[in-house]
Scaffold this active site. Sequence first.
Site, mmCIF file in Angstrom:
data_model
loop_
_atom_site.group_PDB
_atom_site.id
_atom_site.type_symbol
_atom_site.label_atom_id
_atom_site.label_comp_id
_atom_site.label_asym_id
_atom_site.label_seq_id
_atom_site.Cartn_x
_atom_site.Cartn_y
_atom_site.Cartn_z
ATOM 1 N N GLU A 114 0.989 -1.116 -0.090
ATOM 2 C CA GLU A 114 0.078 -0.004 0.093
ATOM 3 C C GLU A 114 0.841 1.308 0.019
ATOM 4 O O GLU A 114 0.487 2.317 -0.642
ATOM 5 C CB GLU A 114 -0.960 0.084 1.222
ATOM 6 C CG GLU A 114 -2.051 -0.967 1.045
ATOM 7 C CD GLU A 114 -2.964 -0.832 -0.050
ATOM 8 O OE1 GLU A 114 -3.148 0.316 -0.120
ATOM 9 O OE2 GLU A 114 -3.658 -2.043 -0.627
ATOM 10 N N SER A 388 -31.844 -28.409 -17.257
ATOM 11 C CA SER A 388 -33.154 -28.068 -18.110
ATOM 12 C C SER A 388 -33.933 -26.775 -17.787
ATOM 13 O O SER A 388 -34.650 -26.425 -18.475
ATOM 14 C CB SER A 388 -34.182 -29.287 -18.040
ATOM 15 O OG SER A 388 -33.593 -30.536 -18.501
#
Length: 901
Positions: A114, A388
């Site tokens: 950072e 399906s």
Amino acid sequence: MTERRRTRGEHQKALAQKNKKSAPPKSSKKKWFKRITLTLVAIIAACFIGGAGLFAYYASTAPELDENLLKDPVSSEFYDKNGELFATIGAENRKYVKYEDIPEDMVNAILATEDVRFFEHGGMDFYRLGGAIIANFRDGFGAQGASTLTQQVVKNSFLQNEKKLKRKAQEAWLAFQLERKYSKEEIFEMYFNKMLMSGRVYGFGTAAQYFYGKELKDLTLDEEALLAGLVQRPNAYNPLKNPELAEKRRNTVLGLMYQHGKITKAEMEEAKKVDVQAGLADDATRQKFAGSKYDAFLDVVINELEDNGDGNAMAEGIKVYTTLDPKAQQTVENIMNDDSNFPTEKIQSGVAVIDTKTGQIQAIGGGRNYGARGFNYADDLTKNQPGSTMKPLLDYGPAIENLKWSTGQTLVDEPMNYTNSKQTITNWDGKYMGPMTARKALYASRNVPAVKALKEVGPDKAKEFIGNLGIEAENVYESDAIGGGDITMSPIQMAASYAAFGNNGVYTDPHAITKIVYRDGKTTKDYTPKSNVAMSDYTAYMVTDMLRDVVSNKPDASGTAANVSGLDIAGKTGTTNYSKADFDKHNLPDTSVPDSWFAGYTTNYSIAIWSGYEKHFDPITTWDERRLPQQLFKQIMTEISSDVETPNFKKPSSVVEATIEVGSKPLKLASDYTPKELRQTELFVRGTEPNEVSNKYEVPELTTPYNVSASLDLEGQSIDISWEHDAMLNPETNEPLPTTFEVSASREGGETISLGTTESKGLTVSNALEDGNYTISVVAIVDGTRSKPGTTTFQVSGTIDEELETENPDEPVIEEPTEPEQGDNNGKHNDKDKDKDKENGNNGHHGNGNGNGNGNGNGNNNGGGGNTDTGTGSDGDNNGGQPPTPPTEPVTPDENGESTE
């Protein structure tokens, strides 16, 4: 006088003088350069002064530093659809860690990732700022940030998460102020304890316990690197949700640590080898970090914030207005947390409940006993095949939309391979059912017709259709037609896609947030997506009407268990399969399947449910497991619809009905003679309905009336005629069609005389015939169609005792019915008439007793002289002490005109 010619020297001198006159003076160039330079300097100075002034103005409006806000996360508030607060996320359950208790490797991992120059800069890192400016010029404003740890602390404590000049100026000013007031160690401690780590987890100390169940000092290098990488995108890099992304981010952090000399290459390589999910805490450990009674729904909200660039905004104190329906959410949680609703101990389910009309997410079931599990089966389950449930979306919907198929479209369920493949397409039962309608192919969930539908409409049109329903697909393959290809989706996305069928074809992206309000209480961001027309209203309704049959009681309907009495429901089942290689490799039982689905909807709610196990190769093996999504759907839909009016689906004017002959190709209207089982009323896009009537089945021939008999009464005043007839049946109702009988008499060598018509099987007419031999004819008539005549002959003469001869030469010889032995009240006579009865062959004691329904008590086919007991045979009823013997077919009379007993 001729002009003197110039010498060469004079010519060159004159040319030089000319050129000298045409060239600008040197003083003019210098003058313009000086002007440009001064202008640029003035512009730069003005920009600097203006910028400095603007910076000073923004800085003067910056909030004051507040130590409480610096050290504690700012709580964010979450509201349901009714505007009621249901969750607050901030400092709850946070473990605060002092700087001196933070392991060195943890500090190094954070700084390498950072802000590697944290201990060197004064709040702003101008090296990173320069790189960010270049990136922003190259890729656009906001492409890359240069925030230091100090700036992140300031932003999360006082400012909004927005890339605006004012916020950046205030952030820079407050960062300098923070650096002057606090030491680097204190600032790092603020950062370490207030950053959002995941969902509702703040601070690295809390994250260590949440993800690993450990204290910071017990973390390994790979675990420290993973936590350090979370801050940038807390939910995306969550190892519970997205292990692949989390591993990639962890390895990036390890690489940065090595690059900046914080670890050795060997340490980096060793840490990268560790499975990113190794050592993660169990569910029970994470339960205490839930922080909300609606955890599964809140997880979806947090994901949506991140997807819209507001993932870190919760740390800044925002108000989030959601679509949560508390009643629906509580219903889902109650059902999901009741173990009696599940067939096994470990089977899992994910549930999404969506408003059919708006796409708003009403409730989420993330799993059984869900509580900050990390993996939400309603939202994070994005890689499982849908089975399906894809058929309405990818096959039949596109075919109706683009080809204007009828619901009665003829499809043949037959053995077939995929194109350019030897792989045979099979059905769940291993059988093929032959020709059928598209309707039956869908509600019975047959695979071959589905693949044929996709091939007919084409993959490009199918891909476009599902794209309008929010389903992304790079390619569409034939296996996708039955949900076994590359296309996958979460229960949330499935519920939203099905909702479009129930909303007249209008689709809205599923969303859990309507808007957010930032910390200032004025700035808002609208999260409500725009709706779009995904399909024609006829497509939406016709698919819906077919899906109604899925939950019906029709033979072969696949979703009957999901039906809710009193609600107009449409839905579809889905089951996926393992490959043959999977069965062999994992030694799976023959009945094994990995996933079971059900998606269903009313005009109010659309619900999609997945069921299966956490591990893919822990299979579903029983029908109870397979039907679990249907059972859960029924319970949830019943509860949430109990106090809500649910209108039925309304057929649009673009759809018409027609009764077709099933199997006709092209479709034809059923004729009056099409067998009942082949007559089906189906839906058509208006203007495409058939006009031609099928002639496949001919007009059935009317049966000829038989057992025709005729007799004169004793006085010769009337003629009693009776017959039998097998009625023609209505092909739709299987009920007898109305039949009229036309009766006539023909005398030998004379004219035919009409005796009348009737709808019964008998007729009595006045005797107006002259003496002679007659043929009586009876013709059956149905809708103008006439049968062949049934006939009998008899004689009219002045002597009433003369026998009437009857015959029916066309009928087979059948035994005459047997009379009851006792005929006490059926044709009984006085003893004084015995002799007369004997003369007429009726044996006086038994009479005839077989009334013709005319109340005259005359027996059929008996000698005319024996009909003396005419008053006791009303309608052929049995007035004696025993029930009548059912009559059999009479035989042809013998030569003497007497019946055989």
